[in-house]
Design a protein around this motif. Structure first.
Motif, PDB file in Angstrom:
ATOM      1  N   LYS A 156       0.860  -1.182   0.000  1.00  3.12           N
ATOM      2  CA  LYS A 156       0.000   0.000   0.000  1.00  3.12           C
ATOM      3  C   LYS A 156       0.896   1.231   0.000  1.00  3.12           C
ATOM      4  CE  LYS A 156      -4.006  -2.068   2.280  1.00  3.12           C
ATOM      5  NZ  LYS A 156      -4.923  -1.948   1.145  1.00  3.12           N
ATOM      6  N   LEU A 157       0.419   2.299  -0.659  1.00  3.19           N
ATOM      7  CA  LEU A 157       1.161   3.555  -0.777  1.00  3.19           C
ATOM      8  C   LEU A 157       0.467   4.618   0.056  1.00  3.19           C
ATOM      9  CD1 LEU A 157       3.473   5.124  -2.293  1.00  3.19           C
ATOM     10  CD2 LEU A 157       1.715   5.742  -3.966  1.00  3.19           C
ATOM     11  N   ILE A 158       1.258   5.367   0.835  1.00  2.00           N
ATOM     12  CA  ILE A 158       0.718   6.456   1.652  1.00  2.00           C
ATOM     13  C   ILE A 158       1.490   7.728   1.330  1.00  2.00           C
ATOM     14  CG2 ILE A 158       0.256   7.274   3.990  1.00  2.00           C
ATOM     15  CD1 ILE A 158       1.096   3.653   3.590  1.00  2.00           C
ATOM     16  N   GLN A 159       0.779   8.789   0.966  1.00  2.00           N
ATOM     17  CA  GLN A 159       1.440  10.083   0.803  1.00  2.00           C
ATOM     18  C   GLN A 159       1.367  10.786   2.146  1.00  2.00           C
ATOM     19  OE1 GLN A 159       0.318  12.507  -2.558  1.00  2.00           O
ATOM     20  NE2 GLN A 159       1.851  14.076  -2.080  1.00  2.00           N
ATOM     21  N   THR A 160       2.427  10.687   2.915  1.00  2.00           N
ATOM     22  CA  THR A 160       2.400  11.074   4.325  1.00  2.00           C
ATOM     23  C   THR A 160       2.273  12.576   4.543  1.00  2.00           C
ATOM     24  OG1 THR A 160       4.827  11.002   4.311  1.00  2.00           O
ATOM     25  CG2 THR A 160       3.677   9.038   5.066  1.00  2.00           C
ATOM     26  N   ASP A 193      -1.991  12.931   3.661  1.00  2.00           N
ATOM     27  CA  ASP A 193      -2.868  12.230   4.599  1.00  2.00           C
ATOM     28  C   ASP A 193      -2.158  10.954   5.052  1.00  2.00           C
ATOM     29  OD1 ASP A 193      -4.802  10.968   6.047  1.00  2.00           O
ATOM     30  OD2 ASP A 193      -6.398  11.178   4.565  1.00  2.00           O
ATOM     31  N   PRO A 194      -1.506  10.993   6.213  1.00  2.87           N
ATOM     32  CA  PRO A 194      -0.731   9.831   6.667  1.00  2.87           C
ATOM     33  C   PRO A 194      -1.577   8.616   7.015  1.00  2.87           C
ATOM     34  CG  PRO A 194      -0.786  11.527   8.357  1.00  2.87           C
ATOM     35  CD  PRO A 194      -1.386  12.132   7.134  1.00  2.87           C
ATOM     36  N   GLU A 195      -2.891   8.781   7.064  1.00  3.90           N
ATOM     37  CA  GLU A 195      -3.777   7.661   7.389  1.00  3.90           C
ATOM     38  C   GLU A 195      -4.389   7.013   6.153  1.00  3.90           C
ATOM     39  OE1 GLU A 195      -3.913   6.606  10.470  1.00  3.90           O
ATOM     40  OE2 GLU A 195      -2.606   8.257  11.070  1.00  3.90           O
ATOM     41  N   LYS A 196      -4.272   7.651   5.021  1.00  5.84           N
ATOM     42  CA  LYS A 196      -4.926   7.147   3.809  1.00  5.84           C
ATOM     43  C   LYS A 196      -3.988   6.208   3.052  1.00  5.84           C
ATOM     44  CE  LYS A 196      -7.256   8.575  -0.449  1.00  5.84           C
ATOM     45  NZ  LYS A 196      -7.642   9.729  -1.299  1.00  5.84           N
ATOM     46  N   GLU A 197      -4.410   4.963   2.911  1.00  7.35           N
ATOM     47  CA  GLU A 197      -3.625   3.962   2.194  1.00  7.35           C
ATOM     48  C   GLU A 197      -4.199   3.773   0.789  1.00  7.35           C
ATOM     49  OE1 GLU A 197      -2.056   1.056   5.757  1.00  7.35           O
ATOM     50  OE2 GLU A 197      -3.940   0.539   4.741  1.00  7.35           O
ATOM     51  N   ILE A 198      -3.323   3.744  -0.189  1.00 11.26           N
ATOM     52  CA  ILE A 198      -3.721   3.554  -1.581  1.00 11.26           C
ATOM     53  C   ILE A 198      -3.260   2.178  -2.026  1.00 11.26           C
ATOM     54  CG2 ILE A 198      -3.523   4.430  -3.944  1.00 11.26           C
ATOM     55  CD1 ILE A 198      -2.706   7.147  -2.655  1.00 11.26           C
ATOM     56  N   ASP A 199      -4.186   1.366  -2.505  1.00 12.42           N
ATOM     57  CA  ASP A 199      -3.840   0.029  -2.978  1.00 12.42           C
ATOM     58  C   ASP A 199      -3.058   0.112  -4.281  1.00 12.42           C
ATOM     59  OD1 ASP A 199      -5.109  -1.383  -0.918  1.00 12.42           O
ATOM     60  OD2 ASP A 199      -7.052  -1.194  -1.901  1.00 12.42           O
ATOM     61  N   ILE A 200      -1.987  -0.636  -4.371  1.00 13.32           N
ATOM     62  CA  ILE A 200      -1.262  -0.787  -5.628  1.00 13.32           C
ATOM     63  C   ILE A 200      -1.119  -2.278  -5.905  1.00 13.32           C
ATOM     64  CG2 ILE A 200      -0.037   1.403  -5.501  1.00 13.32           C
ATOM     65  CD1 ILE A 200       2.358  -0.021  -4.407  1.00 13.32           C
ATOM     66  N   ALA A 201      -0.741  -2.616  -7.104  1.00 14.43           N
ATOM     67  CA  ALA A 201      -0.724  -4.018  -7.522  1.00 14.43           C
ATOM     68  C   ALA A 201       0.283  -4.836  -6.727  1.00 14.43           C
ATOM     69  CB  ALA A 201      -0.412  -4.104  -9.012  1.00 14.43           C
ATOM     70  N   SER A 202       0.060  -6.159  -6.735  1.00 18.17           N
ATOM     71  CA  SER A 202       1.031  -7.080  -6.147  1.00 18.17           C
ATOM     72  C   SER A 202       2.156  -7.335  -7.145  1.00 18.17           C
ATOM     73  CB  SER A 202       0.350  -8.400  -5.787  1.00 18.17           C
ATOM     74  OG  SER A 202      -0.681  -8.198  -4.854  1.00 18.17           O
ATOM     75  N   THR A 203       3.283  -7.801  -6.646  1.00 16.07           N
ATOM     76  CA  THR A 203       4.410  -8.092  -7.530  1.00 16.07           C
ATOM     77  C   THR A 203       4.051  -9.205  -8.510  1.00 16.07           C
ATOM     78  OG1 THR A 203       5.294  -9.589  -5.837  1.00 16.07           O
ATOM     79  CG2 THR A 203       6.173  -7.366  -5.888  1.00 16.07           C
ATOM     80  N   ASP A 204       4.493  -9.059  -9.756  1.00 17.95           N
ATOM     81  CA  ASP A 204       4.205 -10.049 -10.783  1.00 17.95           C
ATOM     82  C   ASP A 204       5.259 -11.159 -10.749  1.00 17.95           C
ATOM     83  OD1 ASP A 204       6.485  -9.001 -11.990  1.00 17.95           O
ATOM     84  OD2 ASP A 204       5.374  -7.820 -13.461  1.00 17.95           O
ATOM     85  N   LYS A 205       5.257 -12.020 -11.762  1.00 18.53           N
ATOM     86  CA  LYS A 205       6.171 -13.173 -11.783  1.00 18.53           C
ATOM     87  C   LYS A 205       7.633 -12.743 -11.810  1.00 18.53           C
ATOM     88  CE  LYS A 205       5.823 -13.708 -16.825  1.00 18.53           C
ATOM     89  NZ  LYS A 205       7.188 -13.266 -17.123  1.00 18.53           N
TER      90      LYS A 205
END
Length: 371
Positions: free
Chosen positions: A126-130, A133-145
């Motif tokens: 998850k990515l947070i722009q501290t 908003d240090p409490e807001k988590e942004i979902d990003i993709a999982s690592t690929d193969k």
């Protein structure tokens, strides 16, 4: 390395000041507000503006590490039809910034062969722009193969990458903190977790993140089955991955630590109990919170029966870290107890054999004399 773009902010501010100094007779300053004067740094309120006249709003200072240039001057005229004291005019000057598009590559030692490095798939972040908003988590993709994640369109600011789900056999890494400036340059926090590196590959920033295997140990003592104070030397073992004999894999150890799994029994490492019956299994990768493995006894101590069963043991974060050891028991070779039914059975069988032998000798001798 990417060539750094020249900052334009100082030059623009200097040119703007030159213009202001040359036009002081035509300009009347009515307010000078800093972002430090406001609870919300990006909102400025000019309360001394009347509903008549022409106005010029200028940005007189900007952080050249945060923006590519100062905002364009804003000119507006009042009155505005329908506007009264209860209303506000909203103006939106903008600064130019350059986004960053970093990538992340996840890798680590192979849990099946720790001498090899592999890319790790399925790790979620998850990515947070501290600074926003240090409490807001942004979902990003999982690592690929290939262990890769792309993280596009990061504006200037401070960020954290938070690993939420580690891959099996690997420990979760601590937060990765970094800063993006107005030129799209990324700086890794000086207290970055172990195993994290930031590289600039022809203008593309790449976080190379190593996940470390979860490893554990276990200690054993080979003892007499009836008297555990008797410690037995010379027992030999293989370590097996499972108790399934059809799919058996054996552990290979190097320098006393786990190195790899093999299906070839001839490659398996033999572990031998020492003078006080002690032996250990070290550096075993485990899945989740713990994994179960098995000892296969291949040679019993002198005078003791070989164990035919597989001996389970558990590897975890805490195994092998305290003074507790796992006893591995063996029973002696023993004749049945004197006076028991067993010994009488041996006596009767022995007597029958001796009687049979005597009778055979008597018959043979008699037949020989008759001849």
């Amino acid at each position: 390395m990417q060539r750094k773009q020249p900052h334009q902010v100082k030059l623009q501010l200097a040119n703007q000041k030159t213009w202001l100094d040359a036009n002081t007779d035509d300009i009347n300053e009515i307010a000078n507000i800093s972002s430090e004067d406001n609870a919300t740094p990006n909102i400025f309120k000019f309360n001394s503006v009347t509903n008549s006249g022409k106005y010029l709003a200028l940005e007189t200072y900007a952080n050249d590490e945060s923006v590519l240039g100062i905002s364009v001057p804003v000119i507006f005229s009042l009155p505005i039809h329908g506007l009264d004291k209860a209303n506000s005019v909203h103006l939106y000057p903008k600064n130019n910034v350059k986004d960053a598009d970093p990538e992340l590559i996840k890798h680590g030692k192979d849990w099946e062969n720790v001498s090899e490095d592999v890319k790790i798939q399925g790790v979620t972040f998850k990515l947070i722009q501290t600074d926003v908003d240090p409490e807001k988590e942004i979902d990003i993709a999982s690592t690929d193969k290939d262990g890769n994640i792309k993280i596009p369109n990061l504006a200037a600011g401070t960020y954290s990458l938070r690993e939420t789900d580690a891959a099996d056999y690997y420990a979760k890494i601590d937060e990765i903190n970094f800063t993006v400036d107005a030129q799209g340059h990324i700086t890794l926090d000086s207290n970055a977790p172990k195993g994290v590196e930031l590289k600039n590959n022809n203008g593309t920033y790449v976080f190379e993140v190593e996940n470390f295997l979860t490893l554990g140990n276990e200690d054993f003592v080979k003892v007499d089955g009836k008297n555990t104070k008797i410690e037995l030397e010379g027992a030999e073992f293989f370590v097996r991955e499972t108790n399934d004999k059809d799919t058996a894999r054996y552990a290979v150890f190097k320098d006393g630590k786990f190195a790899r799994w093999t299906s070839d029994e001839s490659e398996a490492t033999t572990i031998t109990s020492g003078a006080k019956g002690s032996f250990s299994v070290n550096g075993m990768p485990y899945k989740g919170t713990s994994s179960t493995f098995y000892l296969e006894e291949t040679k019993a101590p002198d005078g003791y029966e070989l164990r035919e069963d597989l001996i389970p043991f558990t590897i975890s974060k805490t195994s092998g870290t305290d003074e507790k050891t796992q006893n591995v028991k063996n029973n002696k070779y023993e004749l049945p107890t004197t006076g028991g039914m067993g010994i009488w059975l041996f006596v009767l069988i022995g007597a029958a054999l001796m009687g049979g032998s005597g009778y055979y000798y008597y018959k043979s001798r008699k037949n020989k004399l008759a001849e």
